[in-house]
Scaffold this motif. Structure first.
Motif, PDB file in Angstrom:
ATOM      1  N   VAL A 147      17.736   3.118  44.818  1.00 29.46           N
ATOM      2  CA  VAL A 147      16.378   4.021  44.800  1.00 29.46           C
ATOM      3  C   VAL A 147      15.451   3.595  43.814  1.00 29.46           C
ATOM      4  O   VAL A 147      14.212   4.011  43.754  1.00 29.46           O
ATOM      5  N   SER A 148      16.062   2.920  42.558  1.00 29.09           N
ATOM      6  CA  SER A 148      14.924   2.810  41.459  1.00 29.09           C
ATOM      7  C   SER A 148      15.683   1.596  40.604  1.00 29.09           C
ATOM      8  O   SER A 148      16.886   1.446  40.422  1.00 29.09           O
ATOM      9  N   VAL A 149      14.780   0.800  39.864  1.00 25.79           N
ATOM     10  CA  VAL A 149      15.042   0.016  39.027  1.00 25.79           C
ATOM     11  C   VAL A 149      14.426   0.598  37.596  1.00 25.79           C
ATOM     12  O   VAL A 149      13.206   0.820  37.655  1.00 25.79           O
ATOM     13  N   GLU A 150      15.320   0.385  36.707  1.00 26.03           N
ATOM     14  CA  GLU A 150      14.650   0.966  35.461  1.00 26.03           C
ATOM     15  C   GLU A 150      14.725  -0.444  34.343  1.00 26.03           C
ATOM     16  O   GLU A 150      15.891  -0.871  33.985  1.00 26.03           O
ATOM     17  N   PRO A 151      13.635  -1.067  34.293  1.00 29.87           N
ATOM     18  CA  PRO A 151      13.558  -2.096  33.314  1.00 29.87           C
ATOM     19  C   PRO A 151      13.963  -1.918  31.813  1.00 29.87           C
ATOM     20  O   PRO A 151      13.524  -0.841  31.302  1.00 29.87           O
ATOM     21  N   ASP A 152      14.375  -3.001  31.454  1.00 27.40           N
ATOM     22  CA  ASP A 152      15.156  -3.279  30.120  1.00 27.40           C
ATOM     23  C   ASP A 152      15.565  -1.759  29.473  1.00 27.40           C
ATOM     24  O   ASP A 152      15.230  -1.512  28.241  1.00 27.40           O
ATOM     25  N   ALA A 153      16.190  -1.371  30.324  1.00 31.70           N
ATOM     26  CA  ALA A 153      16.970  -0.056  30.041  1.00 31.70           C
ATOM     27  C   ALA A 153      18.177  -0.180  28.980  1.00 31.70           C
ATOM     28  O   ALA A 153      18.548   0.769  28.356  1.00 31.70           O
TER      29      ALA A 153
END
Length: 181
Positions: A147-153
């Motif tokens: 459902v989503s990608v959280e960059p540099d998390a």
């Protein structure tokens, strides 16, 4: 491989500590470290007591994945459960000795069934790192959708890592099934 999941208990402390300690380097290749304190037995016991209190309060479900000989080969949990909304977050880790042998894929349907039938979960969330391809495959195989990608998390070992967020909608148990549980 035959496996089952069993609820986490205080009696599992020594075996679970050994499992976590012996797999630490393997786990830390894919997820951020739990920190040095986690691997001090006294601290580990305190954390285990907290988890068991959460489980007793119905806020989380912590299970151990065991092989046919009864040895711990992994963990699989539902945390942050909101029983009114029917939501929770799953997480799992499988030991290095059984990685790639389908253990998480065998255990996940067991956990999903338990979460739905016992706790009324109708939507579960999961996240994994972009580099953890085996985990992504397990989630997709069992009906989770990206459902989503959280960059540099997250950052560990000097590199930043993206988190991939998944969700799975599950059918609510029927009234008849709920009465029989």
């Amino acid at each position: 491989m035959l496996i089952n999941i069993t609820p986490l208990r205080m009696e599992d402390a020594i075996e679970l500590y050994q499992f976590e300690s012996s797999n630490r380097a393997f786990f830390e290749k894919m997820v951020p470290s739990r920190g040095e304190d986690y691997y001090r037995y006294e601290h580990f016991l305190q954390r285990l007591e907290q988890l068991l209190e959460e489980q007793e309060a119905g806020l989380s479900l912590f299970t151990l994945i065991r092989d046919e000989a009864g040895m711990i080969v992994g963990r699989m949990n539902v945390v942050d459960m909101d029983r009114e909304k029917g939501t929770g977050h799953i997480g799992y880790r499988v030991g290095e000795a059984v990685a790639g042998k389908g253990v998480a894929s065998l255990a996940l349907p067991m956990l999903l069934k338990e979460a739905a039938e016992r706790y009324g979960m109708t939507k579960l969330y999961a996240k994994t790192t972009r580099d953890n391809i085996p985990s992504q495959k397990v989630l997709l195989k069992h009906g989770f959708e990206l459902v989503s990608v959280e960059p540099d998390a997250a950052e560990w070992d000097g590199k930043k890592e993206d988190f991939l967020h998944y969700q799975k909608r599950m059918a609510a148990p029927s009234l008849f099934e709920a009465d029989c549980l």
